[in-house]
Design a protein around this motif. Sequence first.
Motif, PDB file in Angstrom:
ATOM      1  N   MET A   1      36.543  39.108   0.783  1.00  0.00           N
ATOM      2  CA  MET A   1      35.776  40.089   1.543  1.00  0.00           C
ATOM      3  C   MET A   1      35.305  41.216   0.629  1.00  0.00           C
ATOM      4  O   MET A   1      36.103  41.816  -0.093  1.00  0.00           O
ATOM      5  CB  MET A   1      36.643  40.694   2.660  1.00  0.00           C
ATOM      6  CG  MET A   1      35.939  41.795   3.445  1.00  0.00           C
ATOM      7  SD  MET A   1      37.079  42.802   4.423  1.00  0.00           S
ATOM      8  CE  MET A   1      37.771  41.579   5.513  1.00  0.00           C
ATOM      9  N   GLU A   2      34.017  41.504   0.637  1.00  0.00           N
ATOM     10  CA  GLU A   2      33.491  42.637  -0.110  1.00  0.00           C
ATOM     11  C   GLU A   2      33.330  43.823   0.843  1.00  0.00           C
ATOM     12  O   GLU A   2      32.743  43.703   1.904  1.00  0.00           O
ATOM     13  CB  GLU A   2      32.143  42.286  -0.737  1.00  0.00           C
ATOM     14  CG  GLU A   2      32.247  41.276  -1.882  1.00  0.00           C
ATOM     15  CD  GLU A   2      30.941  41.096  -2.606  1.00  0.00           C
ATOM     16  OE1 GLU A   2      30.010  41.890  -2.356  1.00  0.00           O
ATOM     17  OE2 GLU A   2      30.846  40.168  -3.417  1.00  0.00           O
ATOM     18  N   TRP A   3      33.864  44.960   0.452  1.00  0.00           N
ATOM     19  CA  TRP A   3      33.774  46.152   1.283  1.00  0.00           C
ATOM     20  C   TRP A   3      33.953  47.372   0.393  1.00  0.00           C
ATOM     21  O   TRP A   3      34.327  47.256  -0.772  1.00  0.00           O
ATOM     22  CB  TRP A   3      34.838  46.137   2.390  1.00  0.00           C
ATOM     23  CG  TRP A   3      36.246  46.089   1.895  1.00  0.00           C
ATOM     24  CD1 TRP A   3      36.946  44.982   1.491  1.00  0.00           C
ATOM     25  CD2 TRP A   3      37.141  47.190   1.731  1.00  0.00           C
ATOM     26  NE1 TRP A   3      38.215  45.324   1.092  1.00  0.00           N
ATOM     27  CE2 TRP A   3      38.371  46.683   1.219  1.00  0.00           C
ATOM     28  CE3 TRP A   3      37.046  48.564   1.963  1.00  0.00           C
ATOM     29  CZ2 TRP A   3      39.473  47.475   0.955  1.00  0.00           C
ATOM     30  CZ3 TRP A   3      38.145  49.362   1.688  1.00  0.00           C
ATOM     31  CH2 TRP A   3      39.339  48.812   1.200  1.00  0.00           C
ATOM     32  N   THR A   4      33.669  48.510   0.952  1.00  0.00           N
ATOM     33  CA  THR A   4      33.839  49.757   0.206  1.00  0.00           C
ATOM     34  C   THR A   4      34.463  50.800   1.112  1.00  0.00           C
ATOM     35  O   THR A   4      34.509  50.642   2.326  1.00  0.00           O
ATOM     36  CB  THR A   4      32.494  50.246  -0.367  1.00  0.00           C
ATOM     37  OG1 THR A   4      32.743  51.323  -1.277  1.00  0.00           O
ATOM     38  CG2 THR A   4      31.572  50.737   0.746  1.00  0.00           C
TER      39      THR A   4
ATOM     40  N   PRO B   1      38.243  45.396   6.713  1.00  0.00           N
ATOM     41  CA  PRO B   1      39.521  45.324   6.009  1.00  0.00           C
ATOM     42  C   PRO B   1      40.679  45.926   6.791  1.00  0.00           C
ATOM     43  O   PRO B   1      40.500  46.844   7.584  1.00  0.00           O
ATOM     44  CB  PRO B   1      39.253  46.121   4.734  1.00  0.00           C
ATOM     45  CG  PRO B   1      38.197  47.099   5.135  1.00  0.00           C
ATOM     46  CD  PRO B   1      37.320  46.371   6.110  1.00  0.00           C
TER      47      PRO B   1
ATOM     48  N   GLN C   1      44.000  44.006   2.735  1.00  0.00           N
ATOM     49  CA  GLN C   1      42.867  44.101   1.819  1.00  0.00           C
ATOM     50  C   GLN C   1      42.763  45.441   1.102  1.00  0.00           C
ATOM     51  O   GLN C   1      41.851  45.656   0.313  1.00  0.00           O
ATOM     52  CB  GLN C   1      41.561  43.827   2.579  1.00  0.00           C
ATOM     53  CG  GLN C   1      41.365  42.378   2.945  1.00  0.00           C
ATOM     54  CD  GLN C   1      41.528  42.105   4.432  1.00  0.00           C
ATOM     55  OE1 GLN C   1      41.718  43.014   5.227  1.00  0.00           O
ATOM     56  NE2 GLN C   1      41.457  40.833   4.799  1.00  0.00           N
TER      57      GLN C   1
ATOM     58  N   PRO D   1      42.475  47.389  -3.623  1.00  0.00           N
ATOM     59  CA  PRO D   1      41.863  48.727  -3.733  1.00  0.00           C
ATOM     60  C   PRO D   1      42.789  49.784  -3.137  1.00  0.00           C
ATOM     61  O   PRO D   1      43.477  49.548  -2.138  1.00  0.00           O
ATOM     62  CB  PRO D   1      40.576  48.592  -2.907  1.00  0.00           C
ATOM     63  CG  PRO D   1      40.328  47.126  -2.791  1.00  0.00           C
ATOM     64  CD  PRO D   1      41.663  46.467  -2.819  1.00  0.00           C
TER      65      PRO D   1
ATOM     66  N   THR E   1      41.784  50.080  -9.818  1.00  0.00           N
ATOM     67  CA  THR E   1      41.865  49.839  -8.372  1.00  0.00           C
ATOM     68  C   THR E   1      41.852  51.129  -7.565  1.00  0.00           C
ATOM     69  O   THR E   1      41.639  51.100  -6.352  1.00  0.00           O
ATOM     70  CB  THR E   1      43.134  49.042  -8.021  1.00  0.00           C
ATOM     71  OG1 THR E   1      44.274  49.706  -8.571  1.00  0.00           O
ATOM     72  CG2 THR E   1      43.046  47.621  -8.559  1.00  0.00           C
TER      73      THR E   1
END
Length: 306
Positions: free
Chosen positions: A1-4, A75, A101, A132, A160
């Motif tokens: 999963m890509e997230w910010t 996430p 996540q 992260p 991270t």
Amino acid sequence: MEWTWQGVMPALTTKFTDSDELDTGLFVKNVRAQMAAGVSGLILGGTLGEASTLTEKEKDTLTLVALKEADGRIPVIVNIAEQRTSDAVQAARRAASNGAQGLMLLPPMRYKATSRETVAYFRAVADSTDLPILIYNNPVDYGIEVTPDMFEELLSTCPTVGAVKESTREISNVTRLRNRFGDRLRILTGVDTLGLESILMGADGWVAGLVCAYPAETVAVYALGKAGRIAEARSIYQWFLPLLELDISPQLVQNIKLAEVATGLGSEQVRPPRLPLEGAERERVMGIIRKAMAQRPELPQYKQYL
């Protein structure tokens, strides 16, 4: 999963039955309401989640239930708040093995660590996982401030570490951190009563408390504020502020759980040593909630701005 690190991320309450067991059914109901409102992540096991009273097995259960509901769409972030560095490392590894996540990481508990010790603690956890990390900076409640110089050291040595839950209650810190770090450090406000102010000053997100009871209103304030629809955001926020002030109290858990009862998203059950509010204080909090519910605004369309 890509997230910010951005958007509204609720610091979820933990739901209990009247026999002091996890109420996963009610927890799921709340998570679904959060996701329907448009939150961008779920944070488990913070102060609001009564994490200090939870067993490791209960934390595992909440993580797995949240992951199932999120289903890869947003996430699931687990809070780490420990006394020993080795325990924090173990908690981070456990969260990762459960499928979390991201991590929200507090400085060492109880012991007032020096700057050098605090950075070493954070680095030990960061070195133990690829997840992260959001650093929770709350010197008001926890007695340790993570200074810009400390963030500089962390950002240069811990890839991270990418975000801060900014809870110093000094609104200029949003600008101060942005000036120094640009986009290297994502900034999420952690104080409900500075939610809109922080967004308008450029914060990337909001780790929120009253969102547990009022998910749509919280996300609407964030989305409209980010979109520059300030009059609409301010109108909601003015209605919201007396409720948001329930978050800056030693009894924030009891306060917010009462609000969850009012909106049908929780129960009043807390885990001892906490006890439900009673007497004049309970009536004061209920008065704030009743007034807000009677004047609850109709929200404009906001999801298009997320």
